[in-house]
Write an enzyme that holds these catalytic residues in place. Structure first.
Site, mmCIF file in Angstrom:
data_model
loop_
_atom_site.group_PDB
_atom_site.id
_atom_site.type_symbol
_atom_site.label_atom_id
_atom_site.label_comp_id
_atom_site.label_asym_id
_atom_site.label_seq_id
_atom_site.Cartn_x
_atom_site.Cartn_y
_atom_site.Cartn_z
ATOM 1 N N GLU A 177 22.188 130.946 -36.155
ATOM 2 C CA GLU A 177 22.642 131.963 -35.198
ATOM 3 C C GLU A 177 21.587 133.061 -35.003
ATOM 4 O O GLU A 177 21.556 134.034 -35.748
ATOM 5 C CB GLU A 177 23.958 132.605 -35.682
ATOM 6 C CG GLU A 177 24.471 133.678 -34.725
ATOM 7 C CD GLU A 177 25.719 134.407 -35.221
ATOM 8 O OE1 GLU A 177 26.236 135.249 -34.472
ATOM 9 O OE2 GLU A 177 26.175 134.153 -36.360
ATOM 10 N N LYS A 219 24.329 128.431 -32.833
ATOM 11 C CA LYS A 219 25.271 129.467 -32.373
ATOM 12 C C LYS A 219 24.441 130.472 -31.578
ATOM 13 O O LYS A 219 23.603 131.179 -32.140
ATOM 14 C CB LYS A 219 25.984 130.137 -33.558
ATOM 15 C CG LYS A 219 26.976 131.228 -33.108
ATOM 16 C CD LYS A 219 27.941 131.644 -34.210
ATOM 17 C CE LYS A 219 28.841 132.780 -33.733
ATOM 18 N NZ LYS A 219 29.924 133.108 -34.664
#
Length: 334
Positions: A177, A219
């Site tokens: 992420e 992500k």
């Protein structure tokens, strides 16, 4: 766990019409959320709140898994069933946040690097035993005057790649992420350039560390103007810019991409995801991994009456999951 098993888990995380609920707020973050609605921040209240979310009836229709916090993966339902077991028994994949947060990057004022690699291998082995099958590590990329620097982007990409390699060694699917933060007055073009540079650096680092992309989930943040930018753009423009940026940086072999809501309203995050999934021929599934955008409404309701509003709070969690599950297929009607 073999590469095939990692790939299978990754694909299950982004199964059609399903996404991930993020309930991995650190103790400090959950304290703020609780304070905002007047809930006392005790371990029992945190446990009860996470139970409310995870035991929402029929949640597994639209949610494939949940990212848990260290405290949460060690907790159980009030009937004594460990949360990870409850999830697995109900067709949801337990995940775990493993980073130790973003800290000032030495030599780069105003920039951050995520820490937590020391001792990570041992922690991952323990989380696997506790039932986790994927993990999450978040990097923070700020946009500002002469930020982000190449140093900041590369330091975070390198840490994400080392974390990902360790995850796969221990049988966990890494969720990587790199969050490009919405704070600031930058326009959508700046957001695009920074996101593109960040993702290029990330995938270069993943290749360099021999991370198997078939067993990895991205992500991502959406390509969106800063909160204080005077020129806000419509839903279609965000969708088109985000997809174009991803197509130019993310290998098609990746099993899927999930988005963070990152300060958008519940409605915005669903509308943007829906619009992206209405665009032609995407090389990967695009789904959600929302925290606040899945929980906010439920938390407010529960705070007013923890017993009386329990079912109503769970109903809003289910409704948010359903809206986002439909958006992940481009079928949400608003």
């Amino acid at each position: 766990m073999s590469i095939e098993q990692l790939a299978e888990t990754a694909q299950a995380m982004v199964a059609p019409g399903k996404g991930i609920i993020a309930i991995d707020e650190s103790s400090a973050t959950i304290a703020k959320r609780f304070a905002a609605v007047g809930i006392e921040n005790t371990e029992e209240n945190r446990r009860a709140y996470r139970e409310l979310l995870l035991t929402t009836p029929k949640l597994n229709e639209y949610v494939s898994g949940a990212i848990l916090f260290d405290e949460t993966i060690r907790q159980s339902t009030k009937d004594g069933v460990p949360f990870a077991k409850f999830m697995a028994d109900n067709g949801m994949i337990p995940g775990i946040k493993v980073d130790k947060g973003a800290h000032p990057l030495a030599g780069c004022p105003g920039e951050l690097v995520t820490e937590g690699l020391d001792g990570l291998r041992e922690r991952l082995k323990e989380y696997y035993k506790l039932g986790a099958r994927f993990a999450k590590w978040r990097a923070v990329i700020n946009i500002g005057e002469s930020m982000p620097s190449g140093t900041c982007i590369d330091a975070n990409a390198h840490a994400l790649a080392r974390y990902a390699a360790l995850c796969q060694e221990c049988g966990l699917v890494p969720m990587v992420e790199p969050e490009v933060i919405m704070d600031g007055d930058h326009d959508i073009e700046t957001s695009y350039e920074v996101t593109e540079a960040t993702l290029r650096s990330l995938f270069d680092a993943l290749y360099a560390q021999n991370v198997v992309l078939e067993g990895t989930i991205l992500k991502a943040s959406m390509v969106i103007p800063g909160k204080d930018c005077e020129e806000q753009v419509d839903v279609e423009e965000v969708a088109e810019a985000t997809v174009m940026c991803l197509k130019s940086t993310v290998p098609a072999i990746l099993p899927g991409i999930v988005f963070l809501s990152g300060g958008q309203t519940d409605e915005q995050s669903t509308a943007h995801l829906n619009a992206m999934n209405q665009l032609d021929k995407l090389p990967w599934p695009l789904s959600f991994s929302y925290g606040r955008a899945m929980q906010q409404a439920a938390l407010k309701l529960w705070a007013q009456d923890m017993t009386g509003n329990y079912a109503a709070a769970q109903k809003t969690v289910y409704e948010r999951a359903k809206a986002n599950g439909l958006a992940a297929q481009g079928k949400w009607e608003g």
